[in-house]
Design a protein around this motif. Structure first.
Motif, PDB file in Angstrom:
ATOM      1  N   LYS A 136       4.269  15.139 -10.235  1.00 37.19           N
ATOM      2  CA  LYS A 136       4.723  15.480 -11.650  1.00 37.19           C
ATOM      3  C   LYS A 136       3.689  16.494 -12.549  1.00 37.19           C
ATOM      4  O   LYS A 136       3.996  17.499 -13.092  1.00 37.19           O
ATOM      5  N   ALA A 181       2.999   5.717  -2.750  1.00 37.33           N
ATOM      6  CA  ALA A 181       4.119   6.611  -3.257  1.00 37.33           C
ATOM      7  C   ALA A 181       4.201   6.987  -4.711  1.00 37.33           C
ATOM      8  O   ALA A 181       4.758   7.902  -5.372  1.00 37.33           O
ATOM      9  N   LYS A 182       3.799   5.774  -5.334  1.00 40.57           N
ATOM     10  CA  LYS A 182       3.712   5.937  -7.084  1.00 40.57           C
ATOM     11  C   LYS A 182       2.557   6.948  -7.292  1.00 40.57           C
ATOM     12  O   LYS A 182       2.991   7.850  -8.250  1.00 40.57           O
ATOM     13  N   ASP A 183       1.564   6.842  -6.916  1.00 41.69           N
ATOM     14  CA  ASP A 183       0.514   7.808  -7.095  1.00 41.69           C
ATOM     15  C   ASP A 183       0.871   9.290  -6.937  1.00 41.69           C
ATOM     16  O   ASP A 183       0.442  10.407  -7.464  1.00 41.69           O
ATOM     17  N   GLU A 195       0.646  -1.227   0.014  1.00 42.24           N
ATOM     18  CA  GLU A 195      -0.119  -0.224  -0.199  1.00 42.24           C
ATOM     19  C   GLU A 195       0.876   1.288   0.083  1.00 42.24           C
ATOM     20  O   GLU A 195       0.673   2.184  -0.864  1.00 42.24           O
ATOM     21  N   ARG A 196       1.879   1.168   0.502  1.00 46.90           N
ATOM     22  CA  ARG A 196       2.938   2.274   0.813  1.00 46.90           C
ATOM     23  C   ARG A 196       3.387   2.465  -0.515  1.00 46.90           C
ATOM     24  O   ARG A 196       3.629   3.771  -0.898  1.00 46.90           O
ATOM     25  N   LYS A 197       3.803   1.351  -1.258  1.00 48.29           N
ATOM     26  CA  LYS A 197       4.593   1.569  -2.565  1.00 48.29           C
ATOM     27  C   LYS A 197       3.259   2.179  -3.634  1.00 48.29           C
ATOM     28  O   LYS A 197       3.743   3.021  -4.576  1.00 48.29           O
ATOM     29  N   ARG A 198       2.235   1.893  -3.512  1.00 48.25           N
ATOM     30  CA  ARG A 198       1.145   2.003  -4.504  1.00 48.25           C
ATOM     31  C   ARG A 198       0.862   3.714  -4.112  1.00 48.25           C
ATOM     32  O   ARG A 198       0.736   4.517  -4.981  1.00 48.25           O
ATOM     33  N   ALA A 238       3.898  10.529  -6.616  1.00 45.28           N
ATOM     34  CA  ALA A 238       5.091  11.003  -7.485  1.00 45.28           C
ATOM     35  C   ALA A 238       4.355  11.400  -8.865  1.00 45.28           C
ATOM     36  O   ALA A 238       4.773  12.369  -9.481  1.00 45.28           O
ATOM     37  N   ALA A 239       3.295  10.761  -9.250  1.00 38.89           N
ATOM     38  CA  ALA A 239       2.564  11.219 -10.573  1.00 38.89           C
ATOM     39  C   ALA A 239       2.024  12.630 -10.356  1.00 38.89           C
ATOM     40  O   ALA A 239       1.902  13.231 -11.128  1.00 38.89           O
TER      41      ALA A 239
END
Length: 874
Positions: A824, A816-818, A811-814, A820-821
């Motif tokens: 950006k 973090a990806k969101d 969940e932390r990885k998901r 970053a997007a």
């Protein structure tokens, strides 16, 4: 009958079927309302009057969405006023619809191989009355399906004996006052319906035609004119040029040979001609063009008619007997053979008038007709609005009204039909003309004949607000219910009907306008904003939707789209959503009844009420005030939306849910909540009733045991407000909403229970812990509790133990990806908005779109950071 005198239903029950089935209750309920006389208006009543007339639908018509829309709005107004204690009259009736009805019956005759002329006038009219009795008026039954609260005992028809007397009376009065006269003028003629029609019954559309430039005369006496109707050149009686046009001054007063004929026509100077348009020369055909007729009047030109009533050429010669379009082609060919065609443009798109009834191209035609001199009548109609006697809503529609009445031409009121009010004028053998009133004896004897024409349908419907009340007799109903309180109608008949009623009402009723307020609504369109039409394949029969979803769903959808003067888009999925709303009302009331909701006894004193109780009563009274204000401003969409959100969001989704904990606890608190919930439902159902009468009637009579919502009292704002309770519950809602959003973001199912620790001490939320846990499915923390996510919300803290429910690392990885997007996206939007060169060139809508992306990115970043912070570390 007031609420206090309502009968109790025998053995009131708190049980309702598990599902609402509109088809099982609507018809029975409506007939009960009619049988009990709820919609009957008593002229002898001492109650203040409230009167609305139905815009009389054509006897040939059936209920379409436009009718359903308009009737819903009128029914909402009259139901509310009836509940407020007014003696309410919604006057029903139908229009005889001269051209439309005659066309229907003539088509029926054609199937038998006959025409009306085979029957003769009297037998044909008998046939129309027979058709009216058997097939006309389908719309009455359909109005019952919709729930229209009209006084059926007063139903009228524009050809009734009483209304016929009204028509004859006002015709005679206008005639004696020299406001009706007979004259030969250019009129709009329909070669298919074989009658004159008024300007407002002509529909203009762009058609492909041809523009032909013709050379008249020879040598130095040559002129070129352009026309889209070459066949009318056979009736030309002049060429017109502007008086100051130096090019043609040497020709003014001279005769020029008219091609294809043995006639020569003069060149006249007239200021109407635009020297900058085309060649600066125009052909003048006084018998077939309204502008040419005026030029002909100024220059004493002859009027030469070249076509009969079927638009067939009558001029002796090679073109005689040809239809106008056949003649057009033949004449252009003959002129081309003589070298008279200078230029041809095909296709040439131009605006062409068509009969609104049969879509045939209109032919301007010189004809002897009856006219109303509208000057003084139109001035009075304009002044009534300018002086504030009559209000137009929305106010911006006033300009359209003034543009019309201030520039109104005399009204052609005669129609060459058999079905309608026959003109009450007799002609004698020695040229005598006698206008006959209703109390006069018609002339008899050899040589006396009545005028064969009938009156324009809008002439009789223009009397509707007072003829339906018995005028010219001084009836009790006329004294009580005139003038009407409000007129609700579409802006599309502002000129057809509204202006006519204003002129006639002010004239016949000694300067008293026919209504106080004119409320103009838009047209119903499909969900994409396109006009509904059978030819487009998007027309909807509202009865189909009523069968499928119930009449309340159709009514609520239409009312919710009714912004003043604006067209109304509607789609089936919106009706389905309104059906869901009706089901929500049903299910919530059923739950309330099963848990002791009641209206018995007084409301408990404020000190015995919980914050939740005080909040909903405060919001209830605020909603009553808001809905009243919207009704008084005819803001149907806003009042419907206010009711929807109050009922669904605040009553059913919040108060009912928050009360479940209290009901489960039982005791005095549950009794208090039951009484408050009963009060809230009582008032909410009353507020909703004018728009959704069937489901509310069923629920309210079950809740209260009383006779009918139709005659219940309209709610009043008691003035009770509790801002502190409103703030407290708003905070509670914020907590519950934020935690629900977090749960959803973590992928938890709505019913999934999670251990939680609530830190509510020192906040207004402390008394609501049980409700918070119930609504959020939060279990007590228990042994071994580990706070893996902590949410600080509105001064409170909610710590959740998510161990075993989610994969924290994934969940932390998901997230973090969101994140970053989102960062950006923010960077890109910020860069563009900081680029001055880009901002200088980009369209406003593009810049606005980028600003919206930046706003969304900021919100996403804040949300995602909060979610990451709420996850356990490690």
């Amino acid at each position: 009958m007031t609420e206090n005198t309502q009968q109790q239903n025998p053995a009131p029950t708190t049980e309702l079927p598990t599902q609402y089935a509109p088809a099982e209750v609507e018809g029975t309920l409506y007939e009960r309302w009619v049988e009990r006389g709820y919609f009957s208006a008593d002229a002898a009543s001492e109650k203040p009057p409230y009167t609305v007339v139905i815009p009389p639908p054509n006897v040939t018509g059936s209920l379409h969405l436009g009718h359903a829309f308009e009737h819903t709005l009128i029914d909402a107004l009259t139901r509310r006023k009836r509940m407020q204690g007014f003696e309410t009259l919604w006057q029903p009736g139908m229009d005889h619809a001269g051209i439309a009805t005659q066309n229907v019956v003539e088509r029926e005759l054609a199937k038998e191989g006959k025409s009306r002329h085979d029957l003769g006038r009297e037998e044909f009219i008998e046939r129309v009355w027979k058709w009216k009795g058997e097939s006309g008026g389908q719309i009455s039954g359909q109005m019952r399906r919709l729930g229209d609260g009209v006084d059926w005992d007063r139903e009228r028809f524009t050809m009734d004996e009483g209304l016929s007397q009204s028509v004859q009376t006002i015709f005679k009065k206008l005639y004696d006052d020299e406001l009706i006269y007979r004259a030969e003028r250019i009129i709009n003629w329909c070669p298919r319906c074989l009658t004159a029609i008024s300007d407002i019954e002509v529909e203009y559309q762009d058609d492909d035609g041809e523009l032909v430039s013709l050379k008249y005369g020879d040598g130095d006496e040559t002129v070129v004119v352009a026309t889209t109707r070459a066949e009318t050149m056979l009736g030309d009686t002049a060429i017109a040029v502007h008086p100051d046009d130096e090019r043609y001054k040497h020709l003014v007063g001279k005769l020029i040979k008219l091609p294809l004929t043995d006639r020569s026509i003069p060149v006249v100077a007239d200021a109407h001609v635009d020297p900058e348009f085309g060649t600066g020369c125009v052909k003048v055909t006084p018998a077939h063009d309204p502008n040419d007729f005026e030029i002909g009047q100024r220059h004493d030109l002859p009027n030469i008619a070249v076509m009969d009533e079927h638009a067939v050429i009558t001029v002796p010669g090679p073109f005689q007997g040809l239809d106008r379009l056949e003649a057009r082609s033949a004449i252009v060919g003959a002129l081309r053979a003589e070298g008279r065609i200078v230029a041809e443009k095909r296709p040439y798109t131009h605006s062409v008038g068509h009969c609104s009834r049969c879509k045939t191209t209109i032919e301007p035609r010189l004809s002897m007709q009856w006219w109303v001199k509208v000057g003084p009548l139109a001035k009075a109609a304009g002044d009534a609005v300018r002086d504030g006697k009559v209000k137009i809503h929305p106010q911006e529609m006033e300009k359209r009204y003034f543009d019309w009445v201030d520039n109104l031409h005399d009204w052609c009121i005669s129609r060459q039909l058999w079905w309608g009010h026959r003109i009450p004028v007799w002609y004698g053998p020695n040229g005598e003309v006698v206008c006959v009133g209703p109390d006069d004896e018609a002339p008899t004897g050899e040589g006396w004949t009545q005028d064969s024409d009938v009156l324009d349908t809008w002439f009789s419907s223009g009397l509707w607000p007072f003829s339906t009340l018995g005028w010219p007799e001084e009836t009790e109903s006329l004294a009580k219910f005139y003038p009407n309180s409000v007129l609700v109608t579409g802006y599309d008949i502002l000129f057809f009907w509204v202006a006519r009623m204003m002129m006639f009402g002010l004239y016949a009723m000694d300067g008293t306008p026919p209504f106080h307020t004119i409320v103009l609504h838009g047209m119903v369109r499909d969900q994409f904003g396109k006009k509904m039409s059978k030819s487009f394949g998007n027309a909807v029969n509202p009865l189909d939707w009523m069968d499928k979803y119930g009449s309340d769903a159709v009514r609520f959808t239409l009312a919710r789209g009714a912004n003043p003067g604006v067209d109304v888009p509607i789609g089936e999925d919106w009706v389905q959503g309104s059906r869901n709303f009706a089901n929500k009302i049903w299910n919530a009331t059923r739950f309330a009844l099963m848990n002791g909701a009641t209206i018995e006894g007084e409301l408990p004193p404020v000190e015995q009420l919980s914050a939740t109780d005080r909040w909903i009563l405060s919001r209830l009274n605020a909603t009553v005030a808001e809905v009243d204000a919207f009704y008084d401003d005819y803001q149907f969409a806003k009042l419907s939306d206010a009711l929807f959100h109050f009922a669904w969001d605040e009553v059913f989704d919040w108060y009912v849910e928050l009360s479940k904990t209290t009901f489960m606890g039982g005791g005095d608190a549950a009794k208090v909540s039951g009484r408050v919930l009963g009060e809230v439902l009582d008032v909410t159902l009353r507020l909703l009733h004018p728009i959704v009468p069937f489901v509310t009637e069923t629920l309210w009579t079950t809740l209260t045991g009383r006779e009918s919502l139709v005659i219940a009292e309209w709610p009043k704002d008691s003035g009770f407000r509790d801002s502190r309770a409103e703030q407290e519950i708003e905070t509670l809602q914020q907590v519950i909403t934020e935690v629900r959003r977090f749960r959803a973001d973590q992928g938890l199912q709505p019913g999934q229970k999670v251990p939680a620790r609530l830190t509510l001490d020192g906040t207004a939320l402390a008394p609501h812990e049980a409700a918070i846990r119930q609504l959020l499915r939060l279990q007590p923390e228990g042994e071994g509790f580990a706070a893996t996510a902590t949410l600080p919300v509105s001064g409170a803290t909610v710590a959740l133990d998510l161990s075993g429910t989610i994969d924290v690392a994934a969940e932390r990885k998901r997230l973090a990806k969101d994140l970053a997007a989102a960062e950006k996206e923010k960077a890109q939007a910020t860069a563009k908005l900081g680029n001055e060169a880009f901002l200088a060139k980009a369209p406003d809508n593009v810049v606005d779109k980028i600003r919206g992306r930046l706003t969304k990115a900021d919100a996403d970043i804040s949300r995602l950071k909060a979610q990451l912070e709420g996850l356990p570390q490690g």
